[in-house]
Scaffold this motif. Sequence first.
Motif, PDB file in Angstrom:
ATOM      1  N   PHE A  35       1.001  -1.077   0.174  1.00  0.00           N
ATOM      2  CA  PHE A  35      -0.022  -0.019   0.221  1.00  0.00           C
ATOM      3  C   PHE A  35       0.876   1.216   0.080  1.00  0.00           C
ATOM      4  O   PHE A  35       1.863   1.131   0.736  1.00  0.00           O
ATOM      5  CB  PHE A  35      -1.034   0.006   1.299  1.00  0.00           C
ATOM      6  N   ASP A  36       0.661   2.299  -0.871  1.00  0.00           N
ATOM      7  CA  ASP A  36       1.243   3.250  -0.907  1.00  0.00           C
ATOM      8  C   ASP A  36       0.307   4.546  -1.427  1.00  0.00           C
ATOM      9  O   ASP A  36      -0.753   4.402  -1.460  1.00  0.00           O
ATOM     10  CB  ASP A  36       2.416   3.086  -1.991  1.00  0.00           C
ATOM     11  N   ASP A  41      -4.506   7.166  -3.648  1.00  0.00           N
ATOM     12  CA  ASP A  41      -5.091   8.231  -4.536  1.00  0.00           C
ATOM     13  C   ASP A  41      -6.356   7.603  -4.997  1.00  0.00           C
ATOM     14  O   ASP A  41      -7.328   8.336  -5.494  1.00  0.00           O
ATOM     15  CB  ASP A  41      -4.128   8.708  -5.477  1.00  0.00           C
ATOM     16  N   LYS A  42      -6.397   6.305  -5.390  1.00  0.00           N
ATOM     17  CA  LYS A  42      -7.412   5.543  -5.940  1.00  0.00           C
ATOM     18  C   LYS A  42      -8.857   5.281  -4.783  1.00  0.00           C
ATOM     19  O   LYS A  42      -9.782   5.027  -5.476  1.00  0.00           O
ATOM     20  CB  LYS A  42      -7.269   4.029  -6.475  1.00  0.00           C
ATOM     21  N   LEU A  43      -8.309   5.749  -3.882  1.00  0.00           N
ATOM     22  CA  LEU A  43      -9.459   5.647  -2.666  1.00  0.00           C
ATOM     23  C   LEU A  43     -10.317   7.045  -2.614  1.00  0.00           C
ATOM     24  O   LEU A  43     -11.229   6.877  -1.753  1.00  0.00           O
ATOM     25  CB  LEU A  43      -8.882   5.066  -1.441  1.00  0.00           C
ATOM     26  N   ARG A  44      -9.712   7.867  -2.949  1.00  0.00           N
ATOM     27  CA  ARG A  44     -10.438   9.202  -3.104  1.00  0.00           C
ATOM     28  C   ARG A  44     -11.738   9.420  -3.292  1.00  0.00           C
ATOM     29  O   ARG A  44     -12.118   8.936  -4.493  1.00  0.00           O
ATOM     30  CB  ARG A  44      -9.477  10.306  -3.643  1.00  0.00           C
ATOM     31  N   VAL A  54     -10.391  -2.162  -3.655  1.00  0.00           N
ATOM     32  CA  VAL A  54      -9.443  -1.825  -4.359  1.00  0.00           C
ATOM     33  C   VAL A  54      -7.903  -2.059  -3.919  1.00  0.00           C
ATOM     34  O   VAL A  54      -7.145  -2.667  -4.717  1.00  0.00           O
ATOM     35  CB  VAL A  54      -9.424  -0.194  -4.518  1.00  0.00           C
ATOM     36  N   ILE A  55      -7.808  -2.035  -2.562  1.00  0.00           N
ATOM     37  CA  ILE A  55      -6.719  -2.754  -2.079  1.00  0.00           C
ATOM     38  C   ILE A  55      -6.378  -4.174  -2.181  1.00  0.00           C
ATOM     39  O   ILE A  55      -5.219  -4.770  -2.691  1.00  0.00           O
ATOM     40  CB  ILE A  55      -6.593  -2.411  -0.531  1.00  0.00           C
ATOM     41  N   LEU A  56      -7.507  -5.060  -1.923  1.00  0.00           N
ATOM     42  CA  LEU A  56      -7.400  -6.245  -2.463  1.00  0.00           C
ATOM     43  C   LEU A  56      -6.994  -6.602  -3.953  1.00  0.00           C
ATOM     44  O   LEU A  56      -6.152  -7.371  -4.077  1.00  0.00           O
ATOM     45  CB  LEU A  56      -8.816  -7.063  -1.941  1.00  0.00           C
ATOM     46  N   ASP A  57      -7.755  -5.795  -4.970  1.00  0.00           N
ATOM     47  CA  ASP A  57      -7.304  -6.040  -6.257  1.00  0.00           C
ATOM     48  C   ASP A  57      -5.679  -5.618  -6.614  1.00  0.00           C
ATOM     49  O   ASP A  57      -5.226  -6.529  -7.219  1.00  0.00           O
ATOM     50  CB  ASP A  57      -8.060  -5.092  -7.067  1.00  0.00           C
ATOM     51  N   HIS A  58      -5.368  -4.683  -5.816  1.00  0.00           N
ATOM     52  CA  HIS A  58      -3.948  -4.322  -5.579  1.00  0.00           C
ATOM     53  C   HIS A  58      -2.995  -5.517  -5.598  1.00  0.00           C
ATOM     54  O   HIS A  58      -1.943  -5.545  -6.169  1.00  0.00           O
ATOM     55  CB  HIS A  58      -3.489  -2.883  -5.202  1.00  0.00           C
ATOM     56  N   ASN A  59      -3.451  -6.204  -4.401  1.00  0.00           N
ATOM     57  CA  ASN A  59      -2.648  -7.215  -3.971  1.00  0.00           C
ATOM     58  C   ASN A  59      -2.985  -8.665  -4.536  1.00  0.00           C
ATOM     59  O   ASN A  59      -2.454  -9.598  -4.082  1.00  0.00           O
ATOM     60  CB  ASN A  59      -2.464  -7.205  -2.367  1.00  0.00           C
ATOM     61  N   MET A  68     -14.071  -8.694   4.821  1.00  0.00           N
ATOM     62  CA  MET A  68     -13.921  -7.142   4.265  1.00  0.00           C
ATOM     63  C   MET A  68     -14.582  -6.197   5.290  1.00  0.00           C
ATOM     64  O   MET A  68     -13.826  -5.087   5.588  1.00  0.00           O
ATOM     65  CB  MET A  68     -14.518  -6.987   2.986  1.00  0.00           C
ATOM     66  N   ALA A  69     -15.649  -6.426   5.953  1.00  0.00           N
ATOM     67  CA  ALA A  69     -16.461  -5.678   6.600  1.00  0.00           C
ATOM     68  C   ALA A  69     -15.844  -5.597   8.110  1.00  0.00           C
ATOM     69  O   ALA A  69     -15.519  -4.318   8.570  1.00  0.00           O
ATOM     70  CB  ALA A  69     -17.755  -6.200   7.089  1.00  0.00           C
ATOM     71  N   GLN A  70     -15.204  -6.542   8.384  1.00  0.00           N
ATOM     72  CA  GLN A  70     -14.330  -6.492   9.704  1.00  0.00           C
ATOM     73  C   GLN A  70     -13.044  -5.634   9.751  1.00  0.00           C
ATOM     74  O   GLN A  70     -12.778  -4.825  10.575  1.00  0.00           O
ATOM     75  CB  GLN A  70     -13.800  -7.927  10.190  1.00  0.00           C
ATOM     76  N   LEU A  71     -12.342  -5.561   8.652  1.00  0.00           N
ATOM     77  CA  LEU A  71     -11.172  -4.848   8.259  1.00  0.00           C
ATOM     78  C   LEU A  71     -11.509  -3.402   8.095  1.00  0.00           C
ATOM     79  O   LEU A  71     -11.021  -2.468   8.494  1.00  0.00           O
ATOM     80  CB  LEU A  71     -10.333  -5.401   7.005  1.00  0.00           C
ATOM     81  N   ALA A  72     -12.734  -3.198   7.542  1.00  0.00           N
ATOM     82  CA  ALA A  72     -13.066  -1.877   7.210  1.00  0.00           C
ATOM     83  C   ALA A  72     -13.654  -1.244   8.590  1.00  0.00           C
ATOM     84  O   ALA A  72     -13.017  -0.031   8.912  1.00  0.00           O
ATOM     85  CB  ALA A  72     -14.498  -1.729   6.238  1.00  0.00           C
ATOM     86  N   ALA A  73     -14.160  -1.971   9.409  1.00  0.00           N
ATOM     87  CA  ALA A  73     -14.290  -1.402  10.977  1.00  0.00           C
ATOM     88  C   ALA A  73     -13.166  -1.129  11.396  1.00  0.00           C
ATOM     89  O   ALA A  73     -12.885   0.132  12.195  1.00  0.00           O
ATOM     90  CB  ALA A  73     -15.369  -2.279  11.448  1.00  0.00           C
ATOM     91  N   LYS A  74     -12.045  -1.993  11.468  1.00  0.00           N
ATOM     92  CA  LYS A  74     -10.943  -1.782  12.091  1.00  0.00           C
ATOM     93  C   LYS A  74     -10.296  -0.650  11.491  1.00  0.00           C
ATOM     94  O   LYS A  74      -9.653   0.423  12.098  1.00  0.00           O
ATOM     95  CB  LYS A  74      -9.995  -2.999  12.054  1.00  0.00           C
ATOM     96  N   LYS A  75     -10.178  -0.235  10.339  1.00  0.00           N
ATOM     97  CA  LYS A  75      -9.588   0.789   9.747  1.00  0.00           C
ATOM     98  C   LYS A  75     -10.196   2.092  10.143  1.00  0.00           C
ATOM     99  O   LYS A  75      -9.588   2.997  10.643  1.00  0.00           O
ATOM    100  CB  LYS A  75      -9.568   0.745   8.058  1.00  0.00           C
TER     101      LYS A  75
END
Length: 219
Positions: A35-36, A41-44, A54-59, A68-75
Amino acid sequence: MIKGFIFDLDGVITDTAESHYMAWKKLSDEMGWAFDHEVNDKLRGISRMDSIQVILDHNSATLDEAAMAQLAAKKNDIYVASLETMTPEDYLPGAKELLTHLRTEGFSVALGSASKNAIKVLEQLNAAAYFDVIGDGNSVSKSKPEPDIFLHGAERLNLQPDECIVFEDAESGIDAAKAGGFHSVGIGPKDRVGHADLRFDTMKEATLFEIKSYFKDLF
């Protein structure tokens, strides 16, 4: 005639971009994901769940929706904790002046943000009084580039889309404004928001005088 203004929050009223970046970076590091700033910028302008995708696709990674929902909540928890240090000094230059000017001249003003933390940010900025309507990530089910958040704001203001100007710093936000039939002002570089009706590099340049001069037939 222009009767209302609808503002995105992050990158327009205040800059929480670095806080978002640090939260996504911390989560990605914990997950072993690359992640950089280029990915960031793609998350804007898009939702947390879309950002995870987007992050999953990049990786080249996959997760089920529950994970995914659990990680979104953590973020979000990481990000919200960082908001405690935000103060009324953290408006982007020119933003508070424009909001004050709009209040003085009697325009209707709505917030149209994908953020589910918009109310918290407005509280930290002491900005809620500038807005007649607050639309955020909890207000509609479809996020930008769908126009729903801006249509929600216009409806709550009792205005038609062509009576409103949308301020956005994201490509997806300008796409949403155009899809909804709104006039648009882009804040940021040409390669990102150059398809807006009017573009400024910064909010400081986006004075009401400049806006009225450009949209002179609508005032």
